[in-house]
Motif scaffolding. Structure first.
Motif, PDB file in Angstrom:
ATOM      1  N   UNK A 249       0.862  -1.185   0.000  1.00  0.00           N
ATOM      2  CA  UNK A 249       0.000   0.000   0.000  1.00  0.00           C
ATOM      3  C   UNK A 249       0.896   1.231   0.000  1.00  0.00           C
ATOM      4  N   UNK A 250       0.670   2.120  -0.958  1.00  0.00           N
ATOM      5  CA  UNK A 250       1.425   3.376  -1.019  1.00  0.00           C
ATOM      6  C   UNK A 250       0.484   4.513  -0.635  1.00  0.00           C
ATOM      7  N   UNK A 251       0.821   5.224   0.400  1.00  0.00           N
ATOM      8  CA  UNK A 251      -0.019   6.322   0.866  1.00  0.00           C
ATOM      9  C   UNK A 251       0.262   7.580   0.056  1.00  0.00           C
ATOM     10  N   UNK A 252      -0.796   8.256  -0.331  1.00  0.00           N
ATOM     11  CA  UNK A 252      -0.664   9.454  -1.151  1.00  0.00           C
ATOM     12  C   UNK A 252      -0.245  10.672  -0.355  1.00  0.00           C
TER      13      UNK A 252
ATOM     14  N   UNK B 181       0.287  -3.526  -6.155  1.00  0.00           N
ATOM     15  CA  UNK B 181       0.413  -2.221  -5.502  1.00  0.00           C
ATOM     16  C   UNK B 181      -0.964  -1.581  -5.395  1.00  0.00           C
ATOM     17  N   UNK B 182      -1.338  -1.173  -4.187  1.00  0.00           N
ATOM     18  CA  UNK B 182      -2.554  -0.395  -3.966  1.00  0.00           C
ATOM     19  C   UNK B 182      -2.137   1.033  -3.649  1.00  0.00           C
ATOM     20  N   UNK B 183      -2.382   1.954  -4.594  1.00  0.00           N
ATOM     21  CA  UNK B 183      -2.070   3.359  -4.349  1.00  0.00           C
ATOM     22  C   UNK B 183      -3.323   4.010  -3.776  1.00  0.00           C
ATOM     23  N   UNK B 184      -3.178   4.646  -2.638  1.00  0.00           N
ATOM     24  CA  UNK B 184      -4.329   5.160  -1.904  1.00  0.00           C
ATOM     25  C   UNK B 184      -4.120   6.634  -1.598  1.00  0.00           C
ATOM     26  N   UNK B 185      -4.980   7.473  -2.162  1.00  0.00           N
ATOM     27  CA  UNK B 185      -4.844   8.912  -1.939  1.00  0.00           C
ATOM     28  C   UNK B 185      -6.135   9.640  -2.265  1.00  0.00           C
ATOM     29  N   UNK B 186      -6.042  10.940  -2.304  1.00  0.00           N
ATOM     30  CA  UNK B 186      -7.195  11.804  -2.555  1.00  0.00           C
ATOM     31  C   UNK B 186      -7.319  12.052  -4.052  1.00  0.00           C
ATOM     32  N   UNK B 187      -8.376  11.530  -4.640  1.00  0.00           N
ATOM     33  CA  UNK B 187      -8.571  11.700  -6.076  1.00  0.00           C
ATOM     34  C   UNK B 187      -9.170  13.026  -6.469  1.00  0.00           C
ATOM     35  N   UNK B 188      -9.596  13.797  -5.491  1.00  0.00           N
ATOM     36  CA  UNK B 188     -10.225  15.076  -5.818  1.00  0.00           C
ATOM     37  C   UNK B 188      -9.694  16.228  -5.004  1.00  0.00           C
ATOM     38  N   UNK B 189      -8.459  16.130  -4.558  1.00  0.00           N
ATOM     39  CA  UNK B 189      -7.877  17.166  -3.712  1.00  0.00           C
ATOM     40  C   UNK B 189      -7.462  18.401  -4.487  1.00  0.00           C
ATOM     41  N   UNK B 190      -7.175  19.455  -3.765  1.00  0.00           N
ATOM     42  CA  UNK B 190      -6.794  20.723  -4.409  1.00  0.00           C
ATOM     43  C   UNK B 190      -5.442  20.628  -5.094  1.00  0.00           C
ATOM     44  N   UNK B 191      -4.607  19.670  -4.673  1.00  0.00           N
ATOM     45  CA  UNK B 191      -3.275  19.570  -5.268  1.00  0.00           C
ATOM     46  C   UNK B 191      -3.256  18.712  -6.516  1.00  0.00           C
ATOM     47  N   UNK B 192      -4.352  18.030  -6.808  1.00  0.00           N
ATOM     48  CA  UNK B 192      -4.383  17.164  -7.973  1.00  0.00           C
ATOM     49  C   UNK B 192      -4.906  15.783  -7.629  1.00  0.00           C
ATOM     50  N   UNK B 193      -5.050  14.961  -8.638  1.00  0.00           N
ATOM     51  CA  UNK B 193      -5.562  13.602  -8.486  1.00  0.00           C
ATOM     52  C   UNK B 193      -4.400  12.678  -8.116  1.00  0.00           C
ATOM     53  N   UNK B 194      -4.218  12.462  -6.823  1.00  0.00           N
ATOM     54  CA  UNK B 194      -3.065  11.701  -6.353  1.00  0.00           C
ATOM     55  C   UNK B 194      -3.004  10.280  -6.924  1.00  0.00           C
TER      56      UNK B 194
ATOM     57  N   UNK C   1      -8.612   1.552   6.539  1.00  0.00           N
ATOM     58  CA  UNK C   1      -9.906   0.898   6.688  1.00  0.00           C
ATOM     59  C   UNK C   1     -10.482   0.514   5.327  1.00  0.00           C
ATOM     60  N   UNK C   2     -10.219   1.311   4.296  1.00  0.00           N
ATOM     61  CA  UNK C   2     -10.711   0.968   2.967  1.00  0.00           C
ATOM     62  C   UNK C   2      -9.915  -0.190   2.355  1.00  0.00           C
ATOM     63  N   UNK C   3      -8.619  -0.252   2.631  1.00  0.00           N
ATOM     64  CA  UNK C   3      -7.844  -1.404   2.166  1.00  0.00           C
ATOM     65  C   UNK C   3      -8.435  -2.694   2.723  1.00  0.00           C
ATOM     66  N   UNK C   4      -8.880  -2.641   3.960  1.00  0.00           N
ATOM     67  CA  UNK C   4      -9.471  -3.824   4.602  1.00  0.00           C
ATOM     68  C   UNK C   4     -10.882  -4.098   4.089  1.00  0.00           C
ATOM     69  N   UNK C   5     -11.745  -3.098   4.117  1.00  0.00           N
ATOM     70  CA  UNK C   5     -13.171  -3.327   3.881  1.00  0.00           C
ATOM     71  C   UNK C   5     -13.551  -3.334   2.405  1.00  0.00           C
ATOM     72  N   UNK C   6     -12.906  -2.471   1.613  1.00  0.00           N
ATOM     73  CA  UNK C   6     -13.277  -2.360   0.204  1.00  0.00           C
ATOM     74  C   UNK C   6     -12.463  -3.335  -0.657  1.00  0.00           C
ATOM     75  N   UNK C   7     -11.158  -3.410  -0.392  1.00  0.00           N
ATOM     76  CA  UNK C   7     -10.281  -4.191  -1.268  1.00  0.00           C
ATOM     77  C   UNK C   7      -9.887  -5.543  -0.694  1.00  0.00           C
ATOM     78  N   UNK C   8     -10.360  -5.846   0.500  1.00  0.00           N
ATOM     79  CA  UNK C   8     -10.148  -7.172   1.055  1.00  0.00           C
ATOM     80  C   UNK C   8      -8.717  -7.490   1.442  1.00  0.00           C
ATOM     81  N   UNK C   9      -7.919  -6.472   1.714  1.00  0.00           N
ATOM     82  CA  UNK C   9      -6.508  -6.702   2.072  1.00  0.00           C
ATOM     83  C   UNK C   9      -6.432  -7.195   3.519  1.00  0.00           C
TER      84      UNK C   9
END
Length: 229
Positions: free
Chosen positions: A58-61, A94-107, A140-148
C-alpha cells in the motif's frame, strides 16, 4: 525592623512547583497518542532492503507536484520504494491510496501513471483507491473495500509508525517500509515530525471511536484480480 519575606518566597516557590507539575502532566498526557503509535509499530518498520514479503504493498498518497501531473519528491520516493519492493519480489501488487479530488491534484492517477509509465510496474498489478483521504481511511478501505489482510505499507519514516499502528489496530497484518526522502532537509523533517506528533492525537481518537471512512464503497475485487490476473 526588617520584614521577613520568607513566607512570600515560600508561597512563590510552591506555586512554581505546582505549575511545573501541571505542565509535566499536560505534556505527558498529550504524548500518550504519540507513544501509542510509536510502541504499536515497534518491530514492524523496515528499510526496503530488509522488508518482509507480502502480496500487496500500500502506497499512501501525498500532494502531487505543482503541475498536477507529476508526483512531488516525497511522493516519488514512496512510489520508487514500492516499485523496488515489486522488483525484488517482496510484493506482487500495488494499492495506491490517496485523494482523487484534492486541491493539489488527483493523487492516485498521478501515482498510477508514475508507477506504470516511469517505473515499469505492470499496469495489471496496480490498483488505485481515490478515496484514501487520510491515513485512517486508507487503512480501513484497504481492509473493507479491497479485502486486504496482509500488506506492506510505504511512506516516509516520520509518518511510518502512525500508519503501521493505525492499520494494525484495524486488523491488517502490516509491516511498514520507509520510503526514500530525496531533498528532505533537516528543517522540513523536523516540521513533519512535529506535525505527525500532533496528528497522532487524531489517529488515536479515530481508532478509539472506530470512525467509519469518509467515503463508503462496496467491496471491490481489483486487488484480488491484480494478484490472480
Amino acid at each position: 525592623m526588617p520584614v521577613d519575606d520568607r513566607p512570600a518566597v515560600g508561597r512563590w516557590r510552591r506555586w512554581l512547583r505546582r505549575v511545573a507539575i501541571l505542565a509535566v502532566a499536560v505534556v505527558a498526557l498529550s504524548s500518550l497518542p504519540w507513544l501509542w503509535t510509536t510502541i504499536g509499530a515497534r518491530g514492524h518498520t523496515h528499510d526496503a532492503a530488509e522488508a518482509p514479503t507480502a502480496d500487496v504493498v500500500i502506497v499512501l498518497g501525498t500532494a502531487v507536484g505543482a503541475d498536477g501531473r507529476q508526483p512531488s519528491d516525497r511522493l516519488a520516493g514512496r512510489l520508487e520504494t514500492a516499485a523496488e519492493l515489486v522488483r525484488t519480489g517482496r510484493a506482487r501488487a500495488v494499492l495506491v491510496s490517496g485523494d482523487g479530488g484534492g486541491t493539489s491534484g488527483d493523487e492516485p492517477t498521478v501515482m498510477t501513471a508514475y508507477l506504470t509509465e516511469r517505473l515499469g510496474v505492470d499496469p495489471r498489478r496496480v490498483v488505485a483507491d481515490p478515496f484514501g483521504l487520510d491515513t485512517y481511511d486508507s487503512c480501513v478501505r484497504a481492509r473493507d473495500v479491497y479485502g486486504v489482510e496482509r500488506a506492506l505499507i510505504v511512506t516516509q519514516s516520520y509518518h511510518l509508525s502512525r500508519a503501521v499502528t493505525l492499520c494494525r489496530h484495524l486488523g491488517l497484518d502490516v509491516d511498514g517500509v520507509a520510503a526514500r526522502c530525496d531533498g528532505c532537509g533537516s528543517v522540513m523533517l523536523a516540521g513533519k515530525a512535529v506535525r505527525d506528533y500532533l496528528a497522532s492525537g487524531k489517529a488515536a481518537w479515530d481508532a478509539f471511536r472506530d470512525r467509519p471512512p469518509a467515503v463508503r464503497s462496496p467491496a471491490n475485487p481489483a486487488v484480488r484480480d491484480a494478484l490472480t490476473g
